[in-house]
Design a protein around this motif. Structure first.
Motif, short mmCIF file in Angstrom:
data_model
loop_
_atom_site.label_atom_id
_atom_site.label_comp_id
_atom_site.label_asym_id
_atom_site.label_seq_id
_atom_site.Cartn_x
_atom_site.Cartn_y
_atom_site.Cartn_z
N MET A 1 0.84 -1.17 0.00
CA MET A 1 0.00 0.00 0.00
C MET A 1 0.88 1.23 0.00
SD MET A 1 -2.85 0.82 2.84
CE MET A 1 -3.44 -0.84 3.01
N SER A 2 0.69 2.07 -0.97
CA SER A 2 1.50 3.27 -1.00
C SER A 2 0.66 4.44 -0.51
CB SER A 2 2.01 3.48 -2.42
OG SER A 2 1.98 4.83 -2.75
N ILE A 3 1.10 5.03 0.58
CA ILE A 3 0.32 6.12 1.16
C ILE A 3 1.12 7.41 1.05
CG2 ILE A 3 -0.71 6.99 3.29
CD1 ILE A 3 -0.98 4.02 4.12
N PRO A 4 0.60 8.35 0.32
CA PRO A 4 1.33 9.62 0.20
C PRO A 4 1.28 10.39 1.51
CG PRO A 4 -0.41 9.40 -1.47
CD PRO A 4 -0.64 8.35 -0.46
N SER B 1 6.17 8.71 -0.32
CA SER B 1 5.28 7.57 -0.18
C SER B 1 5.70 6.70 0.98
CB SER B 1 5.32 6.71 -1.44
OG SER B 1 4.33 7.10 -2.30
N TYR B 2 4.73 6.40 1.83
CA TYR B 2 4.98 5.38 2.86
C TYR B 2 4.46 4.07 2.30
CZ TYR B 2 4.70 2.88 7.30
OH TYR B 2 4.84 1.96 8.30
N PHE B 3 5.32 3.10 2.22
CA PHE B 3 4.95 1.83 1.62
C PHE B 3 4.62 0.87 2.74
CE2 PHE B 3 5.72 -1.80 -1.26
CZ PHE B 3 4.98 -1.34 -2.33
N ASP C 1 1.21 3.75 15.67
CA ASP C 1 2.64 3.56 15.85
C ASP C 1 3.19 2.99 14.54
OD1 ASP C 1 5.16 3.10 16.68
OD2 ASP C 1 4.68 1.36 17.93
N ALA C 2 3.60 3.88 13.67
CA ALA C 2 4.09 3.44 12.37
C ALA C 2 5.61 3.35 12.41
CB ALA C 2 3.65 4.40 11.29
N LEU D 1 4.16 -1.59 9.97
CA LEU D 1 5.55 -1.66 9.52
C LEU D 1 5.57 -1.34 8.04
CD1 LEU D 1 6.71 -5.05 11.09
CD2 LEU D 1 7.12 -2.75 11.96
N GLY D 2 6.61 -0.65 7.63
CA GLY D 2 6.65 -0.34 6.21
C GLY D 2 7.98 0.27 5.84
#
Lengths: 337, 394
Positions: B256-259, B268-270, B377-378, B296-297
């Motif tokens: 999932m790519s989150i801008p 992008s947070y993957f 908590d990323a 987690l990413g």
């Protein structure tokens, strides 16, 4: 796993199936104790010693009826399951006839053949069962078992009545005990068998509950079959229900053969006949016709199984052995010789 | 003599068996089956009476084998579309199967598609009908379409040969991982409809107009359809769907790519995996919920952000804010639709039985008024890059 248990006990159905095993243990203890008093006699025989000739014969006859009804129910369940899930166009009477014929053949060969058959089939039965249960465990959601005992303890007890009448079927030992090689060990071995049944029935209930949740299970006719259909790993492992039906059918054949034998053998004892073989023919007819015509449709059958049958079953499984044991203790009767 | 009789008897048995081997009443030749791969159900009310339209995709019996014929015909000929109309569902189903000489066979069918109107008005009837039918499987997908289900079935597959395969693969492997949608299966959906403490969602597929020149209409599985009790009440868009996934589902093997915006720079947070926990807190008469989300990413395109050990911490806090925003969007939508599809009330029921019993029928109201706190908590585990930031002159 009976839908009625889940309908009544909701997410605590697994406790209900555990609780139900109590009936099995009580029945085993009663039958074992009675059997030790009369190690060489079956129930119709010591029934006559304890209660006198007429009353004894009536009790023996009642047990014949009990075995007969259990067998008719099993046969009918078998054919209903097949007509509903696999072959809707085939008339049920065909399935009834086929399984009764197979049962008749096994029963005509005697108890040892049936026992050896069970011995041979057990691993074939257990392996797929464990495999199936193992394959769905990753999908379990333990949260679905909460809240614990939501409606209090009463629904759990009500829900346990149906499985209790299954566990109680260990009462067949009243006939089998004199044929066992080591009757003194029967209580321990019987308890082991009950524990195994308890383990598998409870884990099955637990797993089905944690996957589908209590609301859905209560409405399903065959929850375990649905669980097996649920198994799907990509394109490779799926449609396991054919394996399951095969295994389940083997189990049913043994059960039908066994109860068939009990019906014929007990009848011959009650009527003091030399052999039980002539009764095979009559019993076959009664069972095929009974299984076909006693119930008009599946809802009627499941209604009977979940509401009307359990009290009767428990009467024969716990009630009558209890009375007989009480009489034996009061009249201080033991087997002569 | 006796032996001869025995042999004769056995012979008769063997011959009898060969008669049985052809099968029983219920045996059906494969050639006689119409293998249904997808069913679309539409409902409309016309002139005061119900009109059901059932559209089915059926495997083309002539398309098996990889002859040259098939190459020339190309894709789209793998399956055939049939349609039937009727006053009841059963009527419509029989009507479509009347178009073909073969009898419909549902064991290989992968998804049910429901038109918007059908989902808004008749979902209870439809679920009842398909759930209790013996040929359906618990893992059949439940898909709501924007507009009519028929349109999606007409549009067909984009890449795969069969639309049914494409939908199944999308729902199973891609939808949740990419955060576009979630593959809802029949057993879960029915359990949600039946439960006393949760509302249902279903996957959403819509037909999108062609963006590229020369391309046909295409299907897109994006978003979710939200139900309140047995009625469709609204949609979740892509971002809200991600919020739903973060709160209510567990994501593993995500792509999932989150801008995320940090210091006016988008990166992008993957998201690779996420876990969440809902807690219900009761203080006096007030009910509130706390959601803890752990993800987690990696940060993939760093857009000129240098990721040192210290920087990562700042980046993480920016990601936390963004994920919390996404989750809040889903919560807000849930309150707006008055449908507790995120499972808050379910949690309350499971952990605070006394409070739950006091609520009775008003559980949706209690959720609408409850405060929801979201703690994210990323973690950035990797940068996904094999070198340092390049010094490119600008």
């Amino acid at each position: 796993m009976p839908g009625i248990t889940a309908e009544r006990a909701k997410q605590s159905a697994w406790i209900a199936t555990m609780f139900a095993s109590l009936a099995g243990f009580i029945s085993l203890w009663l039958v074992g104790t009675l059997g030790l008093r009369f190690p060489r006699h079956t129930l119709p025989q010591y029934g006559e010693i304890l209660l006198g000739k007429t009353l004894g014969k009536i009790v023996g006859g009642a047990y014949v009826l009990y075995f007969l009804v259990v067998n008719i129910l099993v046969i009918r369940e078998f054919s209903d399951f097949l007509t509903i899930t696999l072959m809707p166009e085939t008339p049920g009477v065909i399935f009834n006839a086929i399984i009764v014929l197979i049962g008749a053949y096994a029963a005509s060969k005697g108890i040892e053949v049936i026992a050896r058959m069970a011995q041979f089939v057990l691993p074939l039965f257990l392996f797929p069962l464990v495999l199936i249960l193992g394959m769905v465990t990753p999908n379990m959601e333990l949260g679905k078992l909460q809240p614990f005992l939501e409606g209090g303890i009463a629904p759990v007890i009500w829900g346990s009545v149906v499985p209790a009448s299954w566990y109680g079927e260990i009462v067949v030992l009243v006939i089998l005990l004199p044929m066992v090689n080591k009757p003194r060990e029967i209580k321990r071995k019987g308890a082991l068998a009950l524990l195994a049944a308890l383990f598998f029935l409870t884990s099955d209930t637990l797993i089905t509950l944690t996957i589908f949740g209590p609301d859905l299970i209560g409405d399903l006719l065959f929850p375990f079959w649905y669980l097996v259909k649920y198994i799907e790993f990509g394109n490779y492992v799926q449609r396991m229900e054919s394996l399951f039906v095969l295994v389940w059918m083997i189990g049913i054949v043994i059960k039908v053969a066994f109860f068939y034998y009990l019906v014929c053998f007990t009848t011959s004892q009650v009527l003091s006949l030399k052999g039980y073989k002539p009764i095979l023919y009559i019993a076959a007819l009664v069972q095929i016709l009974g299984a076909t015509f006693l119930f008009k449709n599946t809802p009627q059958l499941s209604e009977f199984l979940s509401h009307n049958w359990p009290p009767f079953g428990l009467l024969f499984e716990v009630g009558l052995p209890l009375i007989l044991l009480a009489v034996a203790v009061i009249r201080r009767k033991h087997a002569r010789g | 003599m006796k032996k001869r009789c025995l042999i004769l008897g056995l012979l008769i048995l063997v011959i009898l068996q060969s008669a049985l081997l052809t099968g029983c009443w219920s045996s059906k030749e494969v050639e006689k089956l119409a293998i249904v791969t997808l069913v679309g159900i539409d409902y409309a009310r016309e002139n005061g009476s119900d009109v059901w339209t059932v559209t089915a995709r059926i495997l083309n019996p002539n398309a098996n084998g990889k002859g040259e014929d098939q190459q020339s015909t190309g894709k789209g000929k793998q399956d055939i579309l049939l349609q039937g109309k009727g006053r009841t569902q059963q009527d419509a189903i029989l009507d479509y199967s009347a178009h073909s000489s073969r009898s419909p066979f549902y064991a290989h069918h992968s998804a049910y598609l429901f038109g918007e109107e059908a989902a808004r008005k008749k979902m209870a009837d439809i679920t009842e009908n398909i759930m209790r039918f013996w040929q359906t499987r618990p893992k059949n997908l439940m898909i709501v379409t924007k507009g009519k289900a028929q349109q999606v079935l007409e549009a067909g597959a984009a890449v795969d040969n069969l639309l049914s395969n494409e939908l199944k693969e999308l729902a199973e492997y891609k939808a949740a991982a990419t955060g576009y949608s979630y593959g809802v299966i029949m057993s879960d959906f029915t359990a949600w409809l039946e439960s006393s403490d949760r509302d249902a969602v279903a996957s959403l597929v819509k037909v999108v107009p062609p963006d590229l020149p020369g391309s046909d209409r295409q299907n897109l599985m994006e978003g979710l359809a939200v139900f309140r009790a047995d009625k469709l009440v609204g949609w979740l868009n892509k971002e809200e769907t991600r919020g739903y996934l973060l709160i209510a589902q567990k994501i593993s093997r995500g792509q999932m790519s989150i801008p995320v915006k940090k210091d006016d720079k988008l990166f992008s947070y993957f998201l690779g995996s996420s876990k969440s926990k809902i807690e219900s807190l009761v203080t006096g008469d007030k009910i509130s919920y706390r959601v803890t989300i752990k993800t987690l990413g990696e940060v993939d395109d760093n857009a000129g952000i240098e990721l040192g050990a210290d920087d990562i911490r700042e980046v993480e806090s920016a990601i936390n804010d963004r994920l919390r925003e996404l989750a809040m969007m889903a919560v807000d939508k849930s309150k707006e639709y008055d449908s507790d599809f995120l499972g808050f009330s379910e949690k309350l029921h499971r952990s605070k039985l006394v409070t739950w019993k006091k609520l009775g029928q008003d559980w949706r109201d209690s959720f609408r008024e409850a405060d929801v706190e979201i703690v994210v908590d990323a973690k950035v585990v990797r940068t996904g890059k094999i070198g340092k930031k390049l010094n490119i002159k600008q």
